[in-house]
Enzyme design. Structure first.
Site, PDB file in Angstrom:
ATOM      1  N   ASP A 291      14.873  61.716  37.136  1.00  0.00           N
ATOM      2  CA  ASP A 291      15.473  60.660  37.763  1.00  0.00           C
ATOM      3  C   ASP A 291      15.809  59.403  37.118  1.00  0.00           C
ATOM      4  OD1 ASP A 291      15.416  62.067  39.959  1.00  0.00           O
ATOM      5  OD2 ASP A 291      13.383  61.626  40.829  1.00  0.00           O
TER       6      ASP A 291
ATOM      7  N   HIS B  33      22.136  55.348   7.999  1.00  0.00           N
ATOM      8  CA  HIS B  33      22.148  55.343   9.426  1.00  0.00           C
ATOM      9  C   HIS B  33      20.709  55.642   9.881  1.00  0.00           C
ATOM     10  CE1 HIS B  33      26.581  56.412  10.399  1.00  0.00           C
ATOM     11  NE2 HIS B  33      26.280  54.977  10.203  1.00  0.00           N
TER      12      HIS B  33
ATOM     13  N   ASP C 235      19.418  45.745   9.704  1.00  0.00           N
ATOM     14  CA  ASP C 235      21.004  45.640  10.369  1.00  0.00           C
ATOM     15  C   ASP C 235      20.952  45.966  11.676  1.00  0.00           C
ATOM     16  OD1 ASP C 235      23.525  46.063  10.969  1.00  0.00           O
ATOM     17  OD2 ASP C 235      23.897  47.830   9.725  1.00  0.00           O
TER      18      ASP C 235
ATOM     19  N   ASP D  57      26.786  41.916  14.652  1.00  0.00           N
ATOM     20  CA  ASP D  57      26.415  42.937  13.615  1.00  0.00           C
ATOM     21  C   ASP D  57      25.940  42.184  12.145  1.00  0.00           C
ATOM     22  OD1 ASP D  57      26.189  45.139  12.067  1.00  0.00           O
ATOM     23  OD2 ASP D  57      28.121  45.815  12.235  1.00  0.00           O
TER      24      ASP D  57
ATOM     25  N   HIS E 268      30.207  53.189   1.644  1.00  0.00           N
ATOM     26  CA  HIS E 268      30.857  52.888   2.792  1.00  0.00           C
ATOM     27  C   HIS E 268      31.687  51.794   2.550  1.00  0.00           C
ATOM     28  CE1 HIS E 268      28.473  49.296   3.279  1.00  0.00           C
ATOM     29  NE2 HIS E 268      27.411  50.035   3.035  1.00  0.00           N
TER      30      HIS E 268
ATOM     31  N   HIS F  20      34.683  46.658   9.216  1.00  0.00           N
ATOM     32  CA  HIS F  20      35.368  46.959  10.387  1.00  0.00           C
ATOM     33  C   HIS F  20      35.690  45.986  11.449  1.00  0.00           C
ATOM     34  CE1 HIS F  20      31.373  46.720  12.461  1.00  0.00           C
ATOM     35  NE2 HIS F  20      30.692  47.292  11.226  1.00  0.00           N
TER      36      HIS F  20
ATOM     37  N   HIS G 106      31.991  48.785  16.384  1.00  0.00           N
ATOM     38  CA  HIS G 106      33.022  49.483  15.414  1.00  0.00           C
ATOM     39  C   HIS G 106      34.174  49.494  16.649  1.00  0.00           C
ATOM     40  CE1 HIS G 106      30.657  51.737  12.308  1.00  0.00           C
ATOM     41  NE2 HIS G 106      30.171  50.646  12.531  1.00  0.00           N
TER      42      HIS G 106
ATOM     43  N   GLU H  42      30.343  43.397   4.577  1.00  0.00           N
ATOM     44  CA  GLU H  42      29.069  44.103   4.403  1.00  0.00           C
ATOM     45  C   GLU H  42      29.184  45.090   3.312  1.00  0.00           C
ATOM     46  OE1 GLU H  42      28.184  47.256   7.502  1.00  0.00           O
ATOM     47  OE2 GLU H  42      29.963  46.770   8.688  1.00  0.00           O
TER      48      GLU H  42
ATOM     49  N   TYR I  25      23.058  50.988  -2.848  1.00  0.00           N
ATOM     50  CA  TYR I  25      21.889  51.839  -2.531  1.00  0.00           C
ATOM     51  C   TYR I  25      21.456  52.960  -3.929  1.00  0.00           C
ATOM     52  CZ  TYR I  25      24.086  50.375   1.701  1.00  0.00           C
ATOM     53  OH  TYR I  25      24.870  49.475   2.467  1.00  0.00           O
TER      54      TYR I  25
ATOM     55  N   ARG J  87      22.069  45.636   1.684  1.00  0.00           N
ATOM     56  CA  ARG J  87      23.137  45.484   2.264  1.00  0.00           C
ATOM     57  C   ARG J  87      23.263  43.833   2.822  1.00  0.00           C
ATOM     58  NH1 ARG J  87      23.445  49.395   5.112  1.00  0.00           N
ATOM     59  NH2 ARG J  87      23.141  49.015   7.180  1.00  0.00           N
TER      60      ARG J  87
ATOM     61  N   GLU K 266      25.460  41.785   5.515  1.00  0.00           N
ATOM     62  CA  GLU K 266      26.347  41.773   6.525  1.00  0.00           C
ATOM     63  C   GLU K 266      26.702  40.499   7.168  1.00  0.00           C
ATOM     64  OE1 GLU K 266      25.899  44.941   9.254  1.00  0.00           O
ATOM     65  OE2 GLU K 266      28.270  44.766   9.809  1.00  0.00           O
TER      66      GLU K 266
HETATM   67  N1  GLY Z   1      25.673  48.216  12.366  1.00  0.00           N
HETATM   68  C1  GLY Z   1      26.559  49.270  11.970  1.00  0.00           C
HETATM   69  C2  GLY Z   1      27.599  48.625  11.127  1.00  0.00           C
HETATM   70  O1  GLY Z   1      27.085  47.988  10.211  1.00  0.00           O
HETATM   71  O2  GLY Z   1      28.518  49.220  10.791  1.00  0.00           O
HETATM   72 MN    MN Z   2      29.070  46.741  10.550  1.00  0.00          MN
HETATM   73 MN    MN Z   3      25.651  46.619  10.752  1.00  0.00          MN
END
Ligand code: GLY
Ligand code: MN
Ligand code: MN
Length: 454
Positions: free
Chosen positions: A39, A247, A264, A275, A358, A362, A369, A400, A404, A421, A423
Site C-alpha cells: 500500500d 555512481h 555529490d 547539483d 566522464h 551536462h 541531467h 564537474e 579517480y 570531483r 562540481e
Molecule cells: N549528480 C549527478 C551528476 O553529477 O551528474
Molecule cells: Mn552533475
Molecule cells: Mn553531481
C-alpha cells in the site's frame, strides 16, 4: 502561483506548433504514481514537461493544447484533465484541486475530470491534421492513443478525419526548457544556495569514525529544513575507495582518518535541481598527494569555467578541463610522458580515461541531467555529425571535472583510492557564466578552514 508564466509557455509551444504544421493538438500527461510495496508508494514527483506547462503537481492529470491555425494567426485553447473532487478519497490522500477550481487557480481555459479524457479526446482530435505527443513512450500510452484514434476513425462516415501526422512534442518542449527564464533561474539560485549550505554542514560535522549515512542525514536535514521538497538525485557520500565509484550511494562505510570524502548532493526546490560535488579530507587536512590532485582538479575546473561563455561550444569547457587534468596527471607521473610522448598524444589516445572517464558538463534544470539537444539543429541531415551546441545566455550547465585513482601495480600507492570531483552549477550570461553554487567554497585552504573552525 504565477499563472502567467505557464500561460506564456503554452502559448510559446502553440506558436511552435502553428509554425511547424499550421495547427494541431498536443497531449502531455504527467507522471504515474509508482508503488514501492503493497500500500505504500514512492514519493510522488510530477512529470517535468507537464509541470513546465501547467505548474500543476497532482498525479492523474493531462494537458491538451488545441492550436487552430488561420491564415496569419492562430488560436490556442488549453484543456486540463485532472482528478475529480472525491470527499472519500480526499480524507485518505489529501485535497484535490478538481476541475471546477482549476481554470481560476491555474489560469487555464478549460478543465475536466480525468475520467473524461478518452471520450473528450475523441472529440478534440476530430479534423485535426497533426497530433503532438511523446512518441514511443510506453505501451500504456500507445494503447490510449490507439483508443483515441479509433474513436475518431469511427466517425469517418460523418465526414470527420482523424489526424494523419504524428509529431514528437518533447523535441519542442525540450528546446524551450533548455533556455531558462528569470523565474527559473531565481529558483535555481535558491536551490543551489540551499545545497551549498548542506555541503558546508556536512564538512563541519564530519569526523573520523562517522559513517557515510550520517553525513547523508546532515545533507537531508539542511535540504528539508530549508524547504526543499526532495533531493534532485540520490546523494553520493563516498569515503576512501568509494570515492572512485562514480555512481556510489551513501552507504555504511566508516569515514576514516587520512581518507577523502566525496559528496555529490543537491536538493530539488520547487521542481528545479541543483547539483554540487565537493571533496574534502575526513580529518580536515589534505595529505600531500590528495592536495596535489585536488589542486589539479580545481585548476581544471577554473579552466573550464573560463570557457563557459556564450559563443563557445558545449565541448569547449570539457576540452579545457581535459588539458589541465591530463597535464596534471603527467606532472604527477600517473601518466608517463616517456610512454606517451606528449600532452597532445595523452589526450588523443584517451590515456587520461583511466583516471577521468566522464564528461565535464551536462544541462541542468528541472531534471538533474536536463533535457535539450547537445548538438546544433542543422538543416543538412546528410552531415555525419552535427556540431556541438553553441552555449547561449540562459542555458545552465554543470562544470564537474574529477580524478579517480584506483589501486594498481603501476601507480604509486600514495595516490591509491583518491577520488576527487569538484562540481558547480553555471548559468551562461552575456559575458561568461554565473556560478550559483559557490556558497560552498572550493579552495582547499578554505575547506580546511571551514572544517577547523567547526
Ligand atoms: N549528480 C549527478 C551528476 O553529477 O551528474
Ligand atoms: Mn552533475
Ligand atoms: Mn553531481
Amino acid at each position: 502561483m504565477n499563472k502567467t508564466i505557464y500561460q506564456e509557455r503554452r502559448n510559446a509551444l502553440a506558436k511552435l506548433i502553428y509554425t511547424k504544421t499550421g495547427g494541431g493538438i498536443a497531449v502531455i500527461s504527467t507522471a504515474p504514481e509508482l508503488a514501492r510495496n503493497r500500500d505504500s508508494e514512492f514519493p510522488y514527483r510530477h512529470d517535468s514537461d507537464f509541470f513546465y506547462l501547467t505548474g500543476f503537481e497532482e498525479p492523474g492529470a493531462s494537458l491538451v493544447i488545441v492550436v487552430k491555425g488561420g491564415d496569419k494567426t492562430h488560436q490556442v485553447q488549453s484543456h486540463l484533465f485532472c482528478r475529480p473532487k472525491d470527499p472519500e478519497r480526499e480524507i485518505w490522500d489529501g485535497i484535490r484541486l478538481g476541475p471546477e477550481a482549476a481554470p481560476t487557480m491555474l489560469g487555464i481555459e478549460y478543465a475536466h475530470s480525468n475520467q473524461e479524457l478518452d471520450h473528450k479526446l475523441g472529440e478534440l482530435l476530430a479534423n485535426q491534421d497533426a497530433i503532438y505527443i511523446r512518441l514511443a513512450e510506453s505501451a500504456e500510452a500507445d494503447r490510449r492513443l490507439r483508443h483515441w484514434m479509433k474513436q475518431v476513425r469511427g466517425q469517418g462516415r460523418s465526414g470527420i478525419n482523424p489526424p494523419s501526422e504524428f509529431h514528437d512534442v518533447e523535441a519542442l518542449i525540450h528546446e524551450m526548457r533548455l533556455f531558462k527564464d528569470e523565474h527559473e533561474i531565481d529558483i535555481m539560485r535558491r536551490a543551489a544556495a540551499i545545497s551549498a549550505r548542506a555541503h558546508i554542514r556536512a564538512m563541519q560535522i564530519c569526523r573520523p569514525g562517522m559513517r557515510e549515512y550520517q553525513l547523508e542525514a546532515e545533507l537531508l536535514h539542511e535540504f528539508r529544513n530549508s524547504g526543499a521538497q526532495s533531493v534532485a538525485y540520490n546523494s553520493i557520500v563516498a569515503g576512501g575507495a568509494n570515492s572512485c565509484i562514480l555512481h556510489y550511494r551513501a552507504g555504511s562505510t566508516e569515514l576514516r582518518n587520512g581518507e577523502l570524502c566525496l559528496i555529490d548532493a543537491g536538493c530539488e526546490l520547487d521542481g528545479y535541481a541543483s547539483d554540487i560535488t565537493r571533496t574534502f579530507p575526513v580529518n580536515g587536512k589534505f595529505t600531500g598527494p590528495q592536495r596535489a590532485l585536488y589542486d589539479i582538479t580545481l585548476a581544471a575546473q577554473e579552466a573550464a569555467i573560463a570557457m563557459a561563455r556564450p559563443g563557445n561550444t558545449f565541448m569547449q569547457p570539457h576540452e579545457a578541463a581535459l588539458t589541465v587534468l591530463t597535464q596534471g596527471l603527467l606532472d604527477e607521473n600517473l601518466l608517463k610522458l616517456s610512454e606517451l610522448g606528449s600532452l597532445e598524444n595523452a589526450i588523443e589516445t584517451g590515456a587520461y580515461r583511466r583516471f577521468y572517464m566522464h564528461r565535464t558538463s551536462h544541462w541542468l534544470g528541472m531534471d538533474v541531467h536536463d533535457v535539450g539537444s547537445y548538438r546544433e539543429h542543422t538543416e543538412n541531415s546528410l552531415q555525419e555529425e552535427k556540431p556541438w551546441r553553441i552555449l547561449k545566455r540562459d542555458m545552465v550547465i554543470t562544470i564537474e571535472p574529477g580524478l579517480y585513482i584506483r589501486p594498481a601495480d603501476d601507480i604509486d600507492a600514495a595516490f591509491w583510492n583518491i577520488g576527487i570531483r569538484i562540481e558547480d552549477d553555471a548559468v551562461i550570461n552575456d559575458s561568461g557564466c554565473e556560478l550559483i553554487s559557490r556558497g560552498v567554497p572550493v579552495n582547499a585552504d578554505e575547506i580546511e578552514a571551514i572544517m577547523k573552525n567547526a
